[in-house]
Structures are given as structure tokens and as C-alpha cells.
Design a protein around this motif. Structure first.
Motif, short mmCIF file in Angstrom:
data_model
loop_
_atom_site.label_atom_id
_atom_site.label_comp_id
_atom_site.label_asym_id
_atom_site.label_seq_id
_atom_site.Cartn_x
_atom_site.Cartn_y
_atom_site.Cartn_z
N LEU A 197 0.82 -1.04 -0.01
CA LEU A 197 0.12 -0.07 0.08
C LEU A 197 0.79 1.32 0.10
O LEU A 197 1.78 1.47 0.92
CB LEU A 197 -0.92 0.21 1.27
N LYS A 198 0.89 2.20 -1.13
CA LYS A 198 1.52 3.21 -1.26
C LYS A 198 0.68 4.60 -1.16
O LYS A 198 -0.18 4.75 -2.25
CB LYS A 198 2.45 3.29 -2.50
N PRO A 199 0.77 5.46 -0.09
CA PRO A 199 -0.03 6.66 -0.30
C PRO A 199 0.49 7.44 -1.49
O PRO A 199 1.66 7.45 -2.02
CB PRO A 199 0.64 7.50 0.96
N ALA A 200 -0.78 8.08 -2.23
CA ALA A 200 -0.49 8.72 -3.45
C ALA A 200 0.53 10.02 -2.86
O ALA A 200 1.36 10.51 -3.88
CB ALA A 200 -1.80 9.43 -3.69
N ASN A 201 0.38 10.62 -1.74
CA ASN A 201 1.28 11.56 -1.34
C ASN A 201 2.21 10.86 -0.33
O ASN A 201 1.76 10.85 1.06
CB ASN A 201 0.65 12.87 -0.86
N ASP A 202 3.19 10.39 -0.80
CA ASP A 202 4.15 9.54 0.14
C ASP A 202 4.79 10.40 1.33
O ASP A 202 5.00 11.47 1.36
CB ASP A 202 5.23 8.85 -0.64
N TYR A 203 5.04 9.52 2.26
CA TYR A 203 5.41 10.28 3.80
C TYR A 203 6.89 10.54 3.54
O TYR A 203 7.71 9.40 2.97
CB TYR A 203 5.20 9.32 4.75
N ASP A 225 4.85 19.33 14.58
CA ASP A 225 4.64 20.04 13.34
C ASP A 225 4.68 19.12 12.05
O ASP A 225 4.45 19.51 11.02
CB ASP A 225 5.24 21.24 12.92
N SER A 226 5.01 17.67 12.46
CA SER A 226 5.33 16.94 11.21
C SER A 226 3.97 16.52 10.66
O SER A 226 2.79 16.63 11.44
CB SER A 226 6.03 15.66 11.62
N ARG A 227 3.93 15.80 9.55
CA ARG A 227 2.55 15.59 8.86
C ARG A 227 1.89 14.47 9.90
O ARG A 227 0.74 14.40 10.30
CB ARG A 227 2.67 14.91 7.66
N VAL A 228 2.69 13.44 10.41
CA VAL A 228 2.06 12.31 10.92
C VAL A 228 1.44 12.89 12.37
O VAL A 228 0.51 12.14 12.68
CB VAL A 228 2.94 11.18 10.93
N TYR A 229 2.22 13.49 12.77
CA TYR A 229 1.61 14.33 14.14
C TYR A 229 0.24 14.96 14.15
O TYR A 229 -0.35 14.85 14.84
CB TYR A 229 2.75 15.16 14.80
N LYS A 230 0.33 15.82 13.11
CA LYS A 230 -0.84 16.61 12.58
C LYS A 230 -2.06 15.62 12.45
O LYS A 230 -3.03 15.72 12.81
CB LYS A 230 -0.87 17.59 11.51
N GLU A 231 -1.76 14.41 11.62
CA GLU A 231 -2.82 13.51 11.41
C GLU A 231 -3.22 12.86 12.42
O GLU A 231 -4.55 12.44 12.90
CB GLU A 231 -2.17 12.55 10.26
N HIS A 232 -2.25 12.42 13.51
CA HIS A 232 -2.74 11.87 14.66
C HIS A 232 -3.73 12.83 15.51
O HIS A 232 -4.57 12.39 16.07
CB HIS A 232 -1.45 11.77 15.42
N ASP A 233 -3.58 13.96 15.61
CA ASP A 233 -4.07 15.06 16.30
C ASP A 233 -5.79 15.26 15.65
O ASP A 233 -6.67 15.56 16.17
CB ASP A 233 -3.41 16.29 16.68
N TYR A 286 0.90 -3.93 9.27
CA TYR A 286 1.27 -2.26 9.39
C TYR A 286 2.10 -2.03 10.55
O TYR A 286 2.16 -2.79 11.30
CB TYR A 286 -0.14 -1.68 9.53
N PRO A 287 2.80 -0.94 10.52
CA PRO A 287 3.32 -0.39 11.80
C PRO A 287 2.35 0.04 12.90
O PRO A 287 1.38 0.44 12.53
CB PRO A 287 4.33 0.73 11.33
N ILE A 288 2.78 0.11 13.89
CA ILE A 288 1.92 0.75 15.12
C ILE A 288 2.12 2.08 15.28
O ILE A 288 3.48 2.70 15.56
CB ILE A 288 1.98 -0.02 16.50
N TRP A 289 1.15 3.11 15.33
CA TRP A 289 1.37 4.81 15.35
C TRP A 289 0.32 4.76 16.44
O TRP A 289 -0.88 4.81 16.59
CB TRP A 289 0.85 5.33 13.99
#
Length: 208
Positions: free
Chosen positions: A80-86, A97-105, A132-135
Motif C-alpha cells: 500500500l503506497k500513499p499517493a502523497n508518500d511520507y 509540526d510533522s505531517r504524521v503528528y498533525k494527522e494523529h491529532d 502495518y506499523p503501530i502509530w
């Protein structure tokens, strides 16, 4: 005298006839047993259908486990590959301020479009491993998109995850609720650098 000789000859003839008959029966029985064994050896094993290993991997650890599982099950693999990869910066879990942190919140940011969210010949798979990894204690959310976009009816689904320290938690049951279909088994958490033999032993323990 002649009568006695004829009687004796007849007796000898009968003895040889019975011996030959017994030998033939014995050979038939031996042949029958051998035939049965050979037929059993050639009988096709009842299969469980094809296996698909689906995974999202951020750092490569889940990818390794997915490939181990595919090798052990002779299964197909779908990454599974995100269209906008990390990027590495996007995956900085310590940076608010990172993408993954903002998505978490912000849950609304977790709808991650994928390059491919459906498997080819999906109907042909009976068993689906999802890795999957655990986030933050749950499945990395790029996996959510795949789970929501596919019908798991009639499929056995087996989650697996990799993490440095976090456990599987409720990640598998949460994905099951998202899917709403399929027969989901209890998943397995592996350490990041798990060996191939350990993964193979787990796959064998599933008796699939």
C-alpha cells in the motif's frame, strides 16, 4: 496298482494347484495394498484458496515480515503506497509540526488516498494478511483506506504488525470494525528486526 498311482498323482496335482492359488491371492493382496498407498500419495491436498499479503511499511520492517509471510504461504503481495508518500520529516513522531503528528491529532486528516487501494483478482483470495506499523497504539492509518474500500466477505483476515515496543493493542479489532465483513483472527505483533524463521513458525502455527 494303477488306481493307487492315479490317486497319488491327483493328490500331488491338487497340492500344487492350491499353492499356486495361494501365491496368486497373496500377490493380488500385495498389489492391492501397494495400489492403495500409491493412490493416497497422489491424491490432491484440499487447499484453502489463494493468499494475499497486504501491507503498509514506513521504515521497511513491516515489508520484511510481509515478504516472509508471502514466502511461507506462497502468497501474493500488495504494498500500500500513499499517493502523497511520507518523507522522513513527515514521519517525525516527536515533532508536533510533522505531517504524521498533525494527522494523529486531527482524525479528518487520516483519509489517505492510495496509489492502489484494491487488489487484482480480489475475489480469488480466501486468506488475507494485513500488515502495518503501530502509530500511537493503533494501525498506521494508510491501511484504513484499503480496509474501508474492500469487501472481506468470505475471507479469513489475519493482521500483523511491527513495532519497537508497542503491542498489537486494539489495532486488529478496530480494523475489523472498519471492515464490517470477513472472519478476522487475532493478529500478531513482531519486533522490528524479527527473524524469518520466527515469522515462519507463526505462519505454521495458524495451520492454514
Amino acid at each position: 496298482m494303477l488306481k493307487k498311482i492315479l490317486t497319488l498323482a491327483l493328490g500331488v496335482f491338487m497340492i500344487f494347484g492350491l499353492a499356486a492359488c495361494g501365491s496368486s491371492n497373496s500377490a493380488d493382496a500385495s498389489s492391492g495394498a501397494s495400489g492403495k498407498s500409491e493412490a493416497s500419495a497422489q491424491a490432491p491436498t484440499k487447499g484453502n484458496g489463494k493468499t494475499l499479503v497486504v501491507y503498509y511499511s514506513a521504515g521497511g520492517h513491516t515489508k520484511n515480515v510481509a515478504n516472509y509471510i508471502a514466502k511461507a504461504t506462497n502468497g501474493d503481495v500488495l504494498e500500500l503506497k500513499p499517493a502523497n508518500d511520507y518523507t522522513d520529516a513527515d514521519l517525525d513522531y516527536n515533532n508536533k509540526d510533522s505531517r504524521v503528528y498533525k494527522e494523529h491529532d486531527d482524525v479528518s486528516l487520516r483519509d489517505i488516498p492510495l496509489v492502489k487501494d484494491k487488489a487484482d483478482n480480489w475475489e480469488g483470495y480466501d486468506t488475507v494478511f494485513i500488515g502495518y506499523p503501530i502509530w500511537w497504539g493503533i494501525a498506521a492509518w494508510p491501511v484504513d483506506t484499503f480496509v474501508k474500500h474492500n469487501d472481506f466477505s468470505g475471507k479469513t483476515v489475519i493482521p500483523f504488525t511491527t513495532s519497537a515496543s508497542s503491542g498489537l493493542g486494539d489495532s486488529g479489532s478496530q480494523l475489523q470494525q472498519m471492515a464490517g465483513t470477513g472472519s478476522w483472527l487475532e493478529g500478531k505483533r513482531f519486533p522490528s528486526n524479527v527473524s524469518e524463521s520466527t515469522v515462519q513458525q507463526w505462519v505454521q502455527s495458524l495451520n492454514r
